[in-house]
Design a protein around this motif. Structure first.
Motif, PDB file in Angstrom:
ATOM      1  N   UNK B   4       0.827  -1.198   0.000  1.00  0.00           N
ATOM      2  CA  UNK B   4       0.000   0.000   0.000  1.00  0.00           C
ATOM      3  C   UNK B   4       0.862   1.249   0.000  1.00  0.00           C
ATOM      4  N   UNK B 246      -5.706   6.543   9.251  1.00  0.00           N
ATOM      5  CA  UNK B 246      -6.175   5.801   8.078  1.00  0.00           C
ATOM      6  C   UNK B 246      -6.298   4.311   8.384  1.00  0.00           C
ATOM      7  N   UNK B 247      -7.490   3.894   8.753  1.00  0.00           N
ATOM      8  CA  UNK B 247      -7.716   2.491   9.097  1.00  0.00           C
ATOM      9  C   UNK B 247      -7.651   1.591   7.868  1.00  0.00           C
ATOM     10  N   UNK B 248      -8.005   2.147   6.723  1.00  0.00           N
ATOM     11  CA  UNK B 248      -8.000   1.347   5.489  1.00  0.00           C
ATOM     12  C   UNK B 248      -6.604   0.829   5.179  1.00  0.00           C
ATOM     13  N   UNK B 249      -5.596   1.654   5.444  1.00  0.00           N
ATOM     14  CA  UNK B 249      -4.219   1.191   5.276  1.00  0.00           C
ATOM     15  C   UNK B 249      -3.760   0.409   6.508  1.00  0.00           C
ATOM     16  N   UNK B 258      -5.065   1.605  13.725  1.00  0.00           N
ATOM     17  CA  UNK B 258      -4.395   2.885  13.844  1.00  0.00           C
ATOM     18  C   UNK B 258      -3.613   2.967  15.160  1.00  0.00           C
TER      19      UNK B 258
ATOM     20  N   UNK C 222      -5.714   9.277   3.273  1.00  0.00           N
ATOM     21  CA  UNK C 222      -7.049   8.778   3.580  1.00  0.00           C
ATOM     22  C   UNK C 222      -7.406   9.114   5.013  1.00  0.00           C
ATOM     23  N   UNK C 223      -8.674   9.379   5.252  1.00  0.00           N
ATOM     24  CA  UNK C 223      -9.113   9.688   6.614  1.00  0.00           C
ATOM     25  C   UNK C 223     -10.303   8.801   6.970  1.00  0.00           C
ATOM     26  N   UNK C 224     -10.172   8.108   8.086  1.00  0.00           N
ATOM     27  CA  UNK C 224     -11.237   7.226   8.541  1.00  0.00           C
ATOM     28  C   UNK C 224     -12.214   8.008   9.420  1.00  0.00           C
ATOM     29  N   UNK C 298     -16.593   4.432   9.925  1.00  0.00           N
ATOM     30  CA  UNK C 298     -15.716   3.312   9.612  1.00  0.00           C
ATOM     31  C   UNK C 298     -15.134   3.417   8.210  1.00  0.00           C
ATOM     32  N   UNK C 300     -13.053   4.903   5.178  1.00  0.00           N
ATOM     33  CA  UNK C 300     -11.875   5.749   4.978  1.00  0.00           C
ATOM     34  C   UNK C 300     -12.067   6.500   3.663  1.00  0.00           C
ATOM     35  N   UNK C 302     -10.862   8.815   0.578  1.00  0.00           N
ATOM     36  CA  UNK C 302      -9.745   9.252  -0.265  1.00  0.00           C
ATOM     37  C   UNK C 302     -10.270  10.273  -1.279  1.00  0.00           C
ATOM     38  N   UNK C 331     -13.017   3.625   1.220  1.00  0.00           N
ATOM     39  CA  UNK C 331     -12.328   2.334   1.277  1.00  0.00           C
ATOM     40  C   UNK C 331     -11.793   1.883  -0.073  1.00  0.00           C
ATOM     41  N   UNK C 333      -8.545   3.257  -2.573  1.00  0.00           N
ATOM     42  CA  UNK C 333      -7.549   4.305  -2.788  1.00  0.00           C
ATOM     43  C   UNK C 333      -7.183   4.476  -4.259  1.00  0.00           C
TER      44      UNK C 333
END
Lengths: 362, 362, 362
Positions: B4, B246-249, B258, C222-224, C298, C300, C302, C331, C333
């Protein structure tokens, strides 16, 4: 006393905040609370972010000035929390239960930039028959940097005894707890004139004359509480009671989880009540209040109200007062009005508040 | 480099913030960080809401003025975060680990309305034997809109190399990293006089004379961290390091979640330490600091301290300094004082901080 | 209409906010929205805490003054939310879907201390063939305490009918919805001069001349989203739409959970876009916007952008404009640029925004 609590007590240095027990309160003691607090626009914004209140007076400096305020005063319930927060280390840390409030009277408006202080006088102590706990009654006062009273109330809490064997004190129960704050004791902020109150600005055409005694209003909106929200609200007030903030201890506690600060429920109920009471511009008094059940993160809070009394204010043609009962529930949107001290009080009702608001006349 | 991360790198436009790699730092480089930041009462309130700090000096404009401040200064650790936040895009984005701090010296007080800037000079680089990473040492300085230094520190981080095959630079390791900031280098804010310091106001009667070298204090209170809280704190400082937000990463990362910004743990430890150190009114220096383990949402943070040194300040009869070691743990309330660089450091300890505070004399 | 919604309607007192239905809107009606709002440094800080935006102009009073602003103006998207929040009780409470925006033009800068008001005029109504819903078009304007326009836009929403049997109104669809705001209508704040714009301060060397039509930029970060964060943002704006805040109702709803206010996604996309567009100092217009899918806690978020047009501004040598398309996903990217009204629009894309920013020239 739970093992974890015992552990805390054993660990406490002499330099830590004194966690008082029932035996540490004596009628006549005056406790000046520490850590005065300057309230800012920042605190007002965080409060807005956790309540979503839509009362016009607290939203707009411009509108507040038109009514005679210096600018938008802080929400009355926020003022309550800020004073209450001062008292927590001395009164609430070892409290098992917040039993009740009486005679909560709001004084001069609080503005961003004001600094609040608080003190409490012990006015009653009564050991319970189990010899493990007792009730402590305090009279608390908050004032600003000019010495003007911003809040005055009586509160009673159930406290743990440190030592079951310690002798019970002479019981003193304050005999003059008022049922409600009389109109003559309500504080009308100096210089305020709401004769040009504007329903277009507030979102409601309902003035004093439009409400009837016995009328019931469902405020409709529900708000779901998140852990981060009630924790941030509670810390904003510097209320450091463990039960709201420490999951590591509370997971072993009575409910297995953190309990939401009861005052946050009052805030939500007041914010939600704007839908139906948008012109009730000032909470002038809380006559009595009871947290009838605990609330937790994940709960959705609803609120509904009944008009208990319509009160004229002598020499005021611009405003009058309504005495209200507002009930708040968790995860239950159906309004119920159980008898105040009913044995089978519905378990989803979390707040039963009897209070007095100021509202403009037509 | 995770897939990622590789993907991010491949996607990065020339117009994106330069994510620096080990090879991009050269001894002597000066990096002026972007995005100066005006600190406001709003930021102070959000900080209060995520820490619940009860230090009187930062709570009350009135009390601060009595001590000679213009008004309540911002919490020292908040000042740290605001300067640190400036440096993140240039220093931390590709950092694998924040290895340590030294000589963190706090300068003039920071007030709402002040704007902070920051720059860093590369003072050391040393490639690791794996050829994949290296240590970068920077000396960073933060200053306000009048050019007055608000913070000065040395920090070292482990950085990823962009290309394992690139040649190792001449290793430079700063030889003069100080073990602790000497008393002569502590900054006493101009015009401050704490000879009328009031234990009633702060909630503690413990002054400089009351502490002893070797004394240990458990600060008792625990605070449970929520995702929203650490994210809001981190974004308030404009710290945009991906690992916190960034929880997705991160769900594919080392911990599957995180990681809480280490500085938030310092904030919580400082806030919790008020219970036992309420008169330690200023963090004057952080001598060394180590994030000994990562923290995550759901963790409850505790803290305890040991008095390492009592330090007189020349020509000051109103105040002195304490050198402290404060440890913070997650989900473990029992105080432990392991040797600083012990191999079997308890895994629940997340912070080991050696710092110096100012405290009034009797 | 769900049973719960029906229940709300049955419970609603005459004193509650009027929840309007399709039948309640008539072309030509002017609705002056209630609850003017004073914006403060507090609101700016909460906004920073939930977005982490790094645009220098909104971060630093000092830098903003160098460009000719009185101080740091609030983020344009925050200004949008504050005006939008005024309109919610009158426009959005019973809306099923927010169908689109057009001609969103930003006026004078908004500063802490300003109070915003809003009104909307109904400019179109068209019942759907199902007789259960219809589209309402409104033209909304926000202005400050001096009567200066801060925002102007057209919006259309799908509303529920109260009674399916009620007759359909004469359909009126505004014919002059502009595809995009022409350069001549962009508002350049008075007294602003960005000829000394400093890429060192903003973190980017990319000016107007450096972007090309067709150029694509992935903003990387990205921001969750956490429930507490989107709820706090939404309440900060006094947007009280039930769907964002009431899990007790929404768990029975279409998605089984609260839906994130679409405007919060715009905020995140704008904040994330700073990485690649750091010098795009002002959102001058939103030409059209579509929330292409709902977002939930929940997720994320982008974002990536394409340069659609490069626009000269007559008589300005210091700045020009870029017309951009920014897409935001949940979710996912990987950047994709589907056709605007494609039938098989990728389901992870949540926002498709066509807007115009001001950016300095070299």
């Amino acid at each position: 006393m739970s093992d974890l609590t015992a552990n805390f007590t054993a660990n406490a240095s002499e330099k830590c905040f004194h966690s008082r027990y029932f035996e540490d309160y004596h009628v006549g003691d005056e406790i000046v609370h520490s850590v005065p607090r300057t309230i800012t626009e920042g605190g007002m914004a965080v409060y807005m972010a956790v309540t979503g209140s839509r009362f016009a007076l607290h939203s707009s400096d411009e509108y507040a000035r038109e009514m005679g305020y210096a600018r938008a005063p802080i929400d009355d319930i926020l003022a309550f929390h800020m004073v209450f927060g001062r008292t927590v280390p001395d009164i609430s840390l070892n409290a098992i239960a917040n039993l009740g409030y009486a005679g909560v009277t709001f004084g001069v408006p609080v503005y961003a930039g004001d600094t609040v202080n608080a003190k409490s006088t012990v006015i009653g102590v009564k050991e319970n028959s189990n010899h493990r706990t007792g009730t402590v009654y305090v009279h608390s006062t908050g004032w600003n940097q000019r010495g003007e009273v911003v809040l005055d109330y009586t509160r009673w809490v159930m406290m743990r005894k440190k030592d079951e064997a310690s002798p019970a004190p002479e019981p003193v129960v304050p005999g003059d707890l008022i049922d409600h704050v009389p109109v003559a004791d309500l504080v009308i902020p100096a210089g305020i004139d709401v004769s040009k109150w504007n329903g277009q600005v507030t979102g409601s055409d309902a003035f004093f004359e439009d409400y009837e005694v016995g009328e019931k209003i469902h405020h409709l909106d529900g708000q779901t509480i998140e852990e981060a929200e009630h924790q941030m609200a509670t810390r904003l007030y510097q209320n450091n009671a463990r039960v709201h903030l420490n999951q590591h201890v509370e997971k072993e506690g009575r409910f297995g989880q953190r309990i939401v600060y009861g005052g946050y429920i009052i805030s939500l109920a007041r914010a939600i009540s704007c839908n139906g009471l948008a012109n009730a511009f000032r909470v002038a008094a809380i006559n009595s209040g009871r947290h009838t059940a605990p609330s937790f993160a994940g709960n959705t809070i609803y609120a509904w109200s009944e008009i208990l009394e319509k009160l004229e204010i002598p020499e005021r043609s611009d405003m009058a007062a309504l005495r209200l009962r507002t009930l708040a529930s968790k995860d239950e949107s159906e309004a119920q009005y159980p008898q105040k001290d009913s044995k089978d009080f519905p378990e989803n009702i979390v707040l039963d508040l009897d209070y007095t608001v100021l509202i403009p006349r037509r």
